[in-house]
Design a protein around this motif. Sequence first.
Motif, PDB file in Angstrom:
ATOM      1  N   ARG A 113       0.833  -1.192   0.000  1.00 53.81           N
ATOM      2  CA  ARG A 113       0.000   0.000   0.000  1.00 53.81           C
ATOM      3  C   ARG A 113       0.870   1.245   0.000  1.00 53.81           C
ATOM      4  N   ASN A 159       0.361   4.822   1.447  1.00 47.67           N
ATOM      5  CA  ASN A 159      -0.532   5.618   2.297  1.00 47.67           C
ATOM      6  C   ASN A 159      -0.664   7.061   1.797  1.00 47.67           C
ATOM      7  N   THR A 188      -3.973   0.578  -2.408  1.00 47.16           N
ATOM      8  CA  THR A 188      -3.400  -0.725  -2.133  1.00 47.16           C
ATOM      9  C   THR A 188      -3.202  -1.473  -3.436  1.00 47.16           C
TER      10      THR A 188
END
Length: 122
Positions: free
Chosen positions: A71, A73, A78
């Motif tokens: 992933r 962020n 993802t």
Amino acid sequence: QVQLVESGGGLVQPGGSLRLSCAASGSIFSISGMGWYRQAPGKQRELVATITKGGSTNYTDSVKGRFTISRDNTKNTTYLQMNSLKPEDTAVYQCNARITTIQAIWRVLDYWGQGTQVTVSS
């Protein structure tokens, strides 16, 4: 107000690779866990892989060593890298994210993508 949009599915030969992406957008305050599920025709939906905000991962036994979840962020995204694909991996893959929205920071809700078809066939 929150959307999960998947991409990257398709038709691939046995032994091939695909990379799925799932981007979350909207009024997002934070995202905790993210994951991928799949459902094959005539079968129940099953968990494929999950990843925490800190990067801890978990996989169903049938994909260990072949699939990698990750992933970003900063992008609320993802990924699922799928290698050494087998015909039994054929399914609709759906992403999930546990999201806290700006409008309701006291609760966490599950959001789902629309699903993307992965077909492994020669």
